[in-house]
Enzyme design. Sequence first.
Site, PDB file in Angstrom:
ATOM      1  N   LYS A  47       0.803  -1.238   0.000  1.00 31.01           N
ATOM      2  CA  LYS A  47       0.000   0.000   0.000  1.00 31.01           C
ATOM      3  C   LYS A  47       0.830   1.280   0.000  1.00 31.01           C
ATOM      4  O   LYS A  47       0.355   2.341   0.392  1.00 31.01           O
ATOM      5  CB  LYS A  47      -1.000   0.037   1.185  1.00 31.01           C
ATOM      6  CG  LYS A  47      -1.769  -1.237   1.440  1.00 31.01           C
ATOM      7  CD  LYS A  47      -2.319  -1.891   0.222  1.00 31.01           C
ATOM      8  CE  LYS A  47      -3.478  -1.184  -0.403  1.00 31.01           C
ATOM      9  NZ  LYS A  47      -3.945  -1.918  -1.606  1.00 31.01           N
ATOM     10  N   HIS A 106       7.098  -7.277  -1.890  1.00 31.14           N
ATOM     11  CA  HIS A 106       6.928  -6.740  -0.535  1.00 31.14           C
ATOM     12  C   HIS A 106       7.795  -7.522   0.457  1.00 31.14           C
ATOM     13  O   HIS A 106       7.646  -7.366   1.666  1.00 31.14           O
ATOM     14  CB  HIS A 106       5.467  -6.829  -0.100  1.00 31.14           C
ATOM     15  CG  HIS A 106       4.508  -6.093  -0.986  1.00 31.14           C
ATOM     16  ND1 HIS A 106       4.739  -4.803  -1.413  1.00 31.14           N
ATOM     17  CD2 HIS A 106       3.319  -6.453  -1.532  1.00 31.14           C
ATOM     18  CE1 HIS A 106       3.727  -4.412  -2.172  1.00 31.14           C
ATOM     19  NE2 HIS A 106       2.862  -5.400  -2.265  1.00 31.14           N
ATOM     20  N   SER A 141      -5.002   2.575   4.148  1.00 26.69           N
ATOM     21  CA  SER A 141      -5.117   1.896   2.857  1.00 26.69           C
ATOM     22  C   SER A 141      -5.182   0.378   3.051  1.00 26.69           C
ATOM     23  O   SER A 141      -5.998  -0.314   2.438  1.00 26.69           O
ATOM     24  CB  SER A 141      -3.904   2.286   1.994  1.00 26.69           C
ATOM     25  OG  SER A 141      -3.999   1.721   0.724  1.00 26.69           O
TER      26      SER A 141
HETATM   27  P1  A3P Z   1      -5.056   4.404  -1.117  1.00 26.41           P
HETATM   28  O1  A3P Z   1      -5.677   3.152  -0.593  1.00 26.41           O
HETATM   29  O2  A3P Z   1      -4.636   5.347  -0.024  1.00 26.41           O
HETATM   30  O3  A3P Z   1      -5.873   5.080  -2.150  1.00 26.41           O
HETATM   31  P2  A3P Z   1       0.198  -0.408  -3.666  1.00 26.41           P
HETATM   32  O4  A3P Z   1       0.237  -0.226  -5.124  1.00 26.41           O
HETATM   33  O5  A3P Z   1       1.566  -0.476  -3.050  1.00 26.41           O
HETATM   34  O6  A3P Z   1      -0.696  -1.540  -3.270  1.00 26.41           O
HETATM   35  O7  A3P Z   1      -0.430   0.928  -3.048  1.00 26.41           O
HETATM   36  C1  A3P Z   1      -1.793   1.174  -3.182  1.00 26.41           C
HETATM   37  C2  A3P Z   1      -2.058   2.622  -2.833  1.00 26.41           C
HETATM   38  O8  A3P Z   1      -1.509   3.463  -3.863  1.00 26.41           O
HETATM   39  C3  A3P Z   1      -3.536   2.928  -2.769  1.00 26.41           C
HETATM   40  O9  A3P Z   1      -3.675   3.986  -1.818  1.00 26.41           O
HETATM   41  C4  A3P Z   1      -3.815   3.348  -4.192  1.00 26.41           C
HETATM   42  O10 A3P Z   1      -5.005   4.060  -4.376  1.00 26.41           O
HETATM   43  C5  A3P Z   1      -2.574   4.217  -4.446  1.00 26.41           C
HETATM   44  N1  A3P Z   1      -2.303   4.430  -5.878  1.00 26.41           N
HETATM   45  C6  A3P Z   1      -2.283   3.509  -6.865  1.00 26.41           C
HETATM   46  N2  A3P Z   1      -2.037   4.087  -8.058  1.00 26.41           N
HETATM   47  C7  A3P Z   1      -1.880   5.403  -7.818  1.00 26.41           C
HETATM   48  C8  A3P Z   1      -1.618   6.534  -8.654  1.00 26.41           C
HETATM   49  N3  A3P Z   1      -1.491   6.410  -9.959  1.00 26.41           N
HETATM   50  N4  A3P Z   1      -1.534   7.749  -8.069  1.00 26.41           N
HETATM   51  C9  A3P Z   1      -1.680   7.892  -6.729  1.00 26.41           C
HETATM   52  N5  A3P Z   1      -1.930   6.860  -5.891  1.00 26.41           N
HETATM   53  C10 A3P Z   1      -2.039   5.621  -6.423  1.00 26.41           C
END
Ligand code: A3P
Length: 294
Positions: free
Chosen positions: A57, A107, A137
């Site tokens: 996340k 991860h 998140s």
């Molecule tokens: P939120 O749940 O706070 O919205 P990961 O990819 O490591 O799983 O992280 C997921 C988080 O990154 C989520 O946060 C997701 O919405 C956010 N995220 C994914 N793509 C994104 C983008 N293009 N710009 C900003 N945030 C992004």
Amino acid sequence: MPVVKVKDDHGKTMTLREVEGCYLPLIRVPYDQEEEFLGRMDWTARPDDILICAYPKSGTHWVWEIVCMLLNGNAERIHLMKEMAMLECLSRSALDSMTSPRVLNTHLYFGQIPEDFRQKKCKVVYILRNPRDVAVSFFNHHTRLLDYEYSGDWHQYLPRFIEGKVDYGSWFDYVMDWENAMNRNQLNPTHVLTYEDLQKDCVKEVGRLATFLKAEGTASLYQDIVNQCNFKKMKKEKDPLEDATEWKDDQPGMYRKGIVGDWKNWFTVAQSDMFNTVYRERLKNTVLPAPYDQ
Ligand code: A3P
């Protein structure tokens, strides 16, 4: 890998896999996952492999997409799920059959990564995000992805997150492990970036990444990449790739809000004070580039 139901002090359980004393998510794969995972330490790396490493996340999907575009030298979307290039979701043969340069993500902790990635000095892109936003998140992820069978509320969840009774364990252990590894390890060239800096000035961060990857392009390429990787665009185009049936109410949730500071809508003042105390204690020896101490 044994499936375990990890209970918290409120009696709420989360369904995870446990391997070598670590929790992993239930990843649905068509091969013997335990055998592949346990055999991974002698997997073969290639010198041009890139590893994107982050606690869940923290923005892994976003950065993976940007890095793929930079290496391809264009701003075209990759119609592949990030999970198809995730070390702990792969079998040895799937990894071996990927074309170079391989943009992998994981991860896992540093010590859980196959040794050859260190020996071949593969580049590492390490992402940090404010752990308060990570907690929010991850809470939404855990309550919305059906495999976890988790029904705790936010107040029950926060102590669980801090203790690390979630897949990949505690955020605090993860960042300390990586920081220690980066201080000790002279082999892997490592680029550190934060989710918050990406939000603040994405073009600049894409440029810094390009320099690190030796994949420099024009300013207009960087801008195109930023536009293509815009949150709304990624959400619209990537959600259909996710299997909606794996999510509560058939609503994919990998792309949720995509903002900095949503934690302020979730943490009470008492939770915030408690978290600050834990943060200062657990990370008192850290030299993180962006200390999230409040
Ligand atoms: P939120 O749940 O706070 O919205 P990961 O990819 O490591 O799983 O992280 C997921 C988080 O990154 C989520 O946060 C997701 O919405 C956010 N995220 C994914 N793509 C994104 C983008 N293009 N710009 C900003 N945030 C992004």
